[in-house]
Design a protein around this motif. Structure first.
Motif, PDB file in Angstrom:
ATOM      1  N   PRO A  31     -19.051  24.724  -2.041  1.00 27.84           N
ATOM      2  CA  PRO A  31     -18.386  23.848  -2.523  1.00 27.84           C
ATOM      3  C   PRO A  31     -18.663  22.485  -2.395  1.00 27.84           C
ATOM      4  O   PRO A  31     -18.991  22.485  -0.585  1.00 27.84           O
ATOM      5  CB  PRO A  31     -17.032  24.485  -2.400  1.00 27.84           C
ATOM      6  N   PHE A  32     -18.542  21.159  -2.740  1.00 31.59           N
ATOM      7  CA  PHE A  32     -18.542  19.775  -1.845  1.00 31.59           C
ATOM      8  C   PHE A  32     -17.879  19.520  -1.108  1.00 31.59           C
ATOM      9  O   PHE A  32     -17.934  18.960  -0.327  1.00 31.59           O
ATOM     10  CB  PHE A  32     -18.155  19.067  -3.486  1.00 31.59           C
ATOM     11  N   SER A  33     -16.941  20.272  -0.892  1.00 29.01           N
ATOM     12  CA  SER A  33     -16.035  19.227   0.533  1.00 29.01           C
ATOM     13  C   SER A  33     -16.499  19.891   1.820  1.00 29.01           C
ATOM     14  O   SER A  33     -15.927  19.427   2.806  1.00 29.01           O
ATOM     15  CB  SER A  33     -14.118  19.583  -0.276  1.00 29.01           C
ATOM     16  N   ASP A  34     -17.023  21.400   1.299  1.00 27.41           N
ATOM     17  CA  ASP A  34     -16.815  22.215   2.275  1.00 27.41           C
ATOM     18  C   ASP A  34     -18.476  21.564   3.056  1.00 27.41           C
ATOM     19  O   ASP A  34     -19.663  20.678   4.096  1.00 27.41           O
ATOM     20  CB  ASP A  34     -17.272  23.259   2.235  1.00 27.41           C
ATOM     21  N   LEU A  35     -19.506  21.221   1.693  1.00 27.14           N
ATOM     22  CA  LEU A  35     -20.825  20.568   1.996  1.00 27.14           C
ATOM     23  C   LEU A  35     -20.843  19.510   3.148  1.00 27.14           C
ATOM     24  O   LEU A  35     -21.647  19.248   3.842  1.00 27.14           O
ATOM     25  CB  LEU A  35     -21.547  20.491   0.677  1.00 27.14           C
ATOM     26  N   ILE A  36     -19.963  18.805   1.865  1.00 28.89           N
ATOM     27  CA  ILE A  36     -19.675  16.940   2.933  1.00 28.89           C
ATOM     28  C   ILE A  36     -19.041  17.707   3.742  1.00 28.89           C
ATOM     29  O   ILE A  36     -19.833  16.669   5.568  1.00 28.89           O
ATOM     30  CB  ILE A  36     -18.535  16.008   2.541  1.00 28.89           C
ATOM     31  N   PHE A  37     -18.044  18.328   4.431  1.00 37.32           N
ATOM     32  CA  PHE A  37     -17.661  18.510   5.830  1.00 37.32           C
ATOM     33  C   PHE A  37     -18.517  18.702   6.620  1.00 37.32           C
ATOM     34  O   PHE A  37     -18.907  18.000   8.030  1.00 37.32           O
ATOM     35  CB  PHE A  37     -15.951  18.769   6.131  1.00 37.32           C
ATOM     36  N   ASP A 254     -24.620  15.380  -7.576  1.00 36.28           N
ATOM     37  CA  ASP A 254     -25.683  15.738  -7.476  1.00 36.28           C
ATOM     38  C   ASP A 254     -26.304  14.586  -6.248  1.00 36.28           C
ATOM     39  O   ASP A 254     -27.080  15.391  -6.015  1.00 36.28           O
ATOM     40  CB  ASP A 254     -26.953  15.829  -8.487  1.00 36.28           C
ATOM     41  N   PHE A 255     -26.735  13.453  -6.532  1.00 33.35           N
ATOM     42  CA  PHE A 255     -27.015  13.449  -5.462  1.00 33.35           C
ATOM     43  C   PHE A 255     -26.534  13.002  -3.947  1.00 33.35           C
ATOM     44  O   PHE A 255     -27.345  12.842  -2.988  1.00 33.35           O
ATOM     45  CB  PHE A 255     -27.168  11.599  -6.485  1.00 33.35           C
ATOM     46  N   VAL A 256     -25.356  12.844  -3.812  1.00 35.88           N
ATOM     47  CA  VAL A 256     -25.101  12.984  -2.371  1.00 35.88           C
ATOM     48  C   VAL A 256     -25.051  14.311  -2.072  1.00 35.88           C
ATOM     49  O   VAL A 256     -25.526  14.305  -0.907  1.00 35.88           O
ATOM     50  CB  VAL A 256     -23.372  12.985  -2.728  1.00 35.88           C
ATOM     51  N   ARG A 257     -25.211  15.444  -3.160  1.00 36.48           N
ATOM     52  CA  ARG A 257     -25.598  16.651  -2.170  1.00 36.48           C
ATOM     53  C   ARG A 257     -27.016  16.838  -1.524  1.00 36.48           C
ATOM     54  O   ARG A 257     -26.712  17.179  -0.514  1.00 36.48           O
ATOM     55  CB  ARG A 257     -25.872  17.983  -3.464  1.00 36.48           C
ATOM     56  N   THR A 258     -27.902  16.109  -2.297  1.00 38.38           N
ATOM     57  CA  THR A 258     -29.178  16.029  -1.858  1.00 38.38           C
ATOM     58  C   THR A 258     -29.067  15.075  -0.415  1.00 38.38           C
ATOM     59  O   THR A 258     -29.558  15.457   0.544  1.00 38.38           O
ATOM     60  CB  THR A 258     -30.177  14.818  -2.457  1.00 38.38           C
ATOM     61  N   ILE A 259     -28.441  14.183  -0.047  1.00 39.17           N
ATOM     62  CA  ILE A 259     -28.249  13.243   1.060  1.00 39.17           C
ATOM     63  C   ILE A 259     -27.800  14.679   2.386  1.00 39.17           C
ATOM     64  O   ILE A 259     -28.361  14.291   3.115  1.00 39.17           O
ATOM     65  CB  ILE A 259     -27.237  12.062   1.220  1.00 39.17           C
ATOM     66  N   ALA A 260     -25.913  15.029   1.802  1.00 39.83           N
ATOM     67  CA  ALA A 260     -25.775  15.633   2.379  1.00 39.83           C
ATOM     68  C   ALA A 260     -27.102  17.041   3.037  1.00 39.83           C
ATOM     69  O   ALA A 260     -26.874  17.456   4.159  1.00 39.83           O
ATOM     70  CB  ALA A 260     -24.511  16.472   2.288  1.00 39.83           C
ATOM     71  N   LEU A 284     -19.843   5.906  -4.916  1.00 38.74           N
ATOM     72  CA  LEU A 284     -20.848   6.872  -5.249  1.00 38.74           C
ATOM     73  C   LEU A 284     -21.195   5.943  -3.803  1.00 38.74           C
ATOM     74  O   LEU A 284     -21.841   7.146  -2.713  1.00 38.74           O
ATOM     75  CB  LEU A 284     -21.576   6.240  -5.116  1.00 38.74           C
ATOM     76  N   GLN A 285     -21.764   5.099  -3.107  1.00 40.53           N
ATOM     77  CA  GLN A 285     -21.935   4.957  -1.871  1.00 40.53           C
ATOM     78  C   GLN A 285     -22.032   5.288  -0.188  1.00 40.53           C
ATOM     79  O   GLN A 285     -22.441   5.536   0.643  1.00 40.53           O
ATOM     80  CB  GLN A 285     -22.918   2.811  -1.663  1.00 40.53           C
ATOM     81  N   ALA A 286     -19.942   5.343  -0.738  1.00 38.40           N
ATOM     82  CA  ALA A 286     -19.796   5.210   0.645  1.00 38.40           C
ATOM     83  C   ALA A 286     -19.273   7.162   0.315  1.00 38.40           C
ATOM     84  O   ALA A 286     -19.499   7.148   1.466  1.00 38.40           O
ATOM     85  CB  ALA A 286     -17.862   5.055   0.520  1.00 38.40           C
ATOM     86  N   LEU A 287     -19.423   7.225   0.043  1.00 39.61           N
ATOM     87  CA  LEU A 287     -19.773   9.313  -0.136  1.00 39.61           C
ATOM     88  C   LEU A 287     -21.183  10.016   0.262  1.00 39.61           C
ATOM     89  O   LEU A 287     -20.813  10.328   0.995  1.00 39.61           O
ATOM     90  CB  LEU A 287     -19.678   9.863  -1.795  1.00 39.61           C
ATOM     91  N   CYS A 288     -22.382   8.507  -0.191  1.00 35.83           N
ATOM     92  CA  CYS A 288     -23.367   9.027   0.852  1.00 35.83           C
ATOM     93  C   CYS A 288     -23.267   8.643   2.335  1.00 35.83           C
ATOM     94  O   CYS A 288     -24.264   9.549   2.518  1.00 35.83           O
ATOM     95  CB  CYS A 288     -24.478   8.194  -0.190  1.00 35.83           C
ATOM     96  N   PHE A 289     -22.427   7.608   2.544  1.00 37.41           N
ATOM     97  CA  PHE A 289     -22.525   7.183   3.714  1.00 37.41           C
ATOM     98  C   PHE A 289     -21.758   9.028   4.373  1.00 37.41           C
ATOM     99  O   PHE A 289     -22.139   8.623   5.749  1.00 37.41           O
ATOM    100  CB  PHE A 289     -21.582   6.014   4.230  1.00 37.41           C
ATOM    101  N   LEU A 290     -21.195   9.272   4.136  1.00 33.13           N
ATOM    102  CA  LEU A 290     -19.997  10.208   4.789  1.00 33.13           C
ATOM    103  C   LEU A 290     -21.020  11.547   4.310  1.00 33.13           C
ATOM    104  O   LEU A 290     -20.216  11.758   5.347  1.00 33.13           O
ATOM    105  CB  LEU A 290     -18.588  10.596   3.094  1.00 33.13           C
ATOM    106  N   ALA A 291     -21.715  11.592   3.718  1.00 30.96           N
ATOM    107  CA  ALA A 291     -22.174  12.754   3.735  1.00 30.96           C
ATOM    108  C   ALA A 291     -23.815  12.415   4.623  1.00 30.96           C
ATOM    109  O   ALA A 291     -24.798  13.443   4.800  1.00 30.96           O
ATOM    110  CB  ALA A 291     -23.019  12.974   1.942  1.00 30.96           C
ATOM    111  N   GLY A 292     -23.822  11.769   5.295  1.00 33.29           N
ATOM    112  CA  GLY A 292     -24.421  11.260   6.521  1.00 33.29           C
ATOM    113  C   GLY A 292     -25.780  10.105   6.503  1.00 33.29           C
ATOM    114  O   GLY A 292     -26.480  10.346   7.074  1.00 33.29           O
ATOM    115  N   ALA A 293     -25.824   9.460   5.338  1.00 32.25           N
ATOM    116  CA  ALA A 293     -27.022   8.360   5.019  1.00 32.25           C
ATOM    117  C   ALA A 293     -27.046   7.552   6.054  1.00 32.25           C
ATOM    118  O   ALA A 293     -25.089   7.115   6.229  1.00 32.25           O
ATOM    119  CB  ALA A 293     -26.711   8.067   3.640  1.00 32.25           C
ATOM    120  N   ASN A 294     -27.997   7.043   6.656  1.00 32.41           N
ATOM    121  CA  ASN A 294     -27.286   5.929   7.852  1.00 32.41           C
ATOM    122  C   ASN A 294     -27.982   4.891   7.671  1.00 32.41           C
ATOM    123  O   ASN A 294     -28.716   4.966   8.849  1.00 32.41           O
ATOM    124  CB  ASN A 294     -26.780   6.561   9.229  1.00 32.41           C
TER     125      ASN A 294
END
Ligand code: SAM
Ligand code: DTB
Ligand code: SF4
Length: 335
Positions: A31-37, A254-260, A284-294
């Motif tokens: 689930p998306f929220s579990d993955l991002i967390f 789906d892109f954010v999932r790849t970053i996570a 979308l960029q904010a979600l990428c940073f939340l997923a761990g892009a730095n």
């Protein structure tokens, strides 16, 4: 020999290199929220979640490339608007690098549209590396395949990072490039590693690959003997005249999932939200940073395509409370 800003041996061996394919597939299916967390939790163990490393790119030799990469504006096999040019002089590179530094970049990445550099160009390339370093910036080059001697020479000049992407999974690779093999890429990465240069290696999302191929690409990177210190995840920039110019758009989530998943598999690596930011919303960029892009590219040009305006980026960083990552924190390179 000039010193490099990061070393490959500083970190404790806390990362895994034995990921199974099912584990990676499972991450993509969460689930998306579990993955991002999970990704954000891991991210915070190793990094300040509000700091982003800033690099700027310059094409030091553009177009006319003999490789047939189906996504690329610079391949001689593709009929694009890009004009071929010769290797740039160090003086122009230095002027551009100083401007990038003044605008907040800490690393300067120089790219050439080559299958591989010619030995006769090596002195000029090494001169660029040492001159840009003398400005007080980290250096990165991406020049195609390298011999051991070329890698050693660039390392001797003090090159901090070498970018060489695997682009996609081993299974899908042959659909995208036929003029050099996946194994050729791995061989160059090993030569770069052996020369003591930090490795920057990632790939592209949006080539028509399946989620399984994104998993295969990240699995390949995560199970290397050392994780790349930098992992660029590019969203395909669709260039008119390339075979992928009309490809379907990628679902942002789906892109954010790849970053996570990249962040979870390679916890200590810098994960770069690389090409494609120009096509992304702030959200979308904010979600990428939340997923761990730095890590990102700063500056209004990538190699041949556009990147967000300076002002737009400044507003986005202000809204998100993002600070530039100081170079000494970057020095916590992946093991
Ligand atoms: N010629 C060298 C090579 O291929 O290694 C260096 C430059 S090449 C442009 C570096 C990387 O940029 C490619 O491996 C690919 O991952 C990425 N790239 C190139 N064109 C792209 C595009 N249109 N969209 C997204 N990424 C792209
Ligand atoms: C990487 O992974 N992305 C950068 C860098 N390495 C060299 C290149 C992106 C190129 C995007 C298309 C262009 O501007 O030509
Ligand atoms: Fe050449 Fe690199 Fe473009 Fe492939 S990605 S065509 S090797 S410049």
């Amino acid at each position: 020999m000039m010193t490099r800003s990061t070393t490959q041996t500083e970190n404790a061996n806390t990362s895994r290199h034995n990921w199974g394919r099912e584990e990676v597939t499972h991450l993509f299916d969460m689930p998306f929220s579990d993955l991002i967390f999970q990704a954000q939790t891991i991210h915070r163990q190793f990094f300040d979640a509000n700091q982003v490393q800033m690099s700027t790119l310059l094409s030091i030799k553009t177009g006319g490339c003999e490789e047939d990469c189906k996504y690329c504006s610079q391949s001689a096999h593709n009929k694009t608007d890009v004009e071929a040019s010769k290797l740039m002089g160090t003086d122009i590179v230095l002027t551009e690098a100083q401007q990038a530094k003044d605008r907040g970049a800490t690393r300067y990445c120089m790219g050439a549209a080559w299958r591989e550099p010619k030995d006769r160009d090596m002195d000029a390339l090494c001169d660029m590396v040492s001159s840009v370093k003398a400005l007080g910036m980290e250096t990165c080059m991406t020049l195609g395949m390298l011999t051991d001697a070329q890698a050693q020479k660039l390392g001797g000049a003090g090159l901090d990072y070498y970018n060489h992407n695997i682009d996609t999974s081993p299974e899908f690779y042959g659909e995208i490039i036929t003029t050099r093999t996946f194994q050729d890429r791995l061989d160059t990465l090993e030569r770069v590693r052996n020369a003591g240069i930090n490795v920057c290696c990632g790939g592209i999302v949006g080539l028509g690959e399946k989620v399984d191929d994104r998993a295969g690409m990240l699995l390949t990177l995560a199970n290397l003997p050392h994780h790349p210190e930098s992992v660029p995840i590019n969203l395909l920039v669709r260039v008119a005249g390339t075979p992928l110019g009309d490809s379907a758009t990628v679902d942002g989530l789906d892109f954010v999932r790849t970053i996570a998943v990249a962040r979870i598999l390679m916890p200590q690596s810098m994960v770069r939200l690389s090409a494609g930011r120009q096509q992304m919303s702030d959200e979308l960029q904010a979600l990428c940073f939340l997923a761990g892009a730095n890590s990102i590219f700063l500056g209004e040009r990538l190699l041949t395509t556009d990147n967000p305006d300076r002002d737009d980026d400044a507003k986005l960083f202000e809204k998100l409370g993002i600070q530039p990552m100081p170079v000494d924190i970057e020095a916590q390179a992946a093991e």
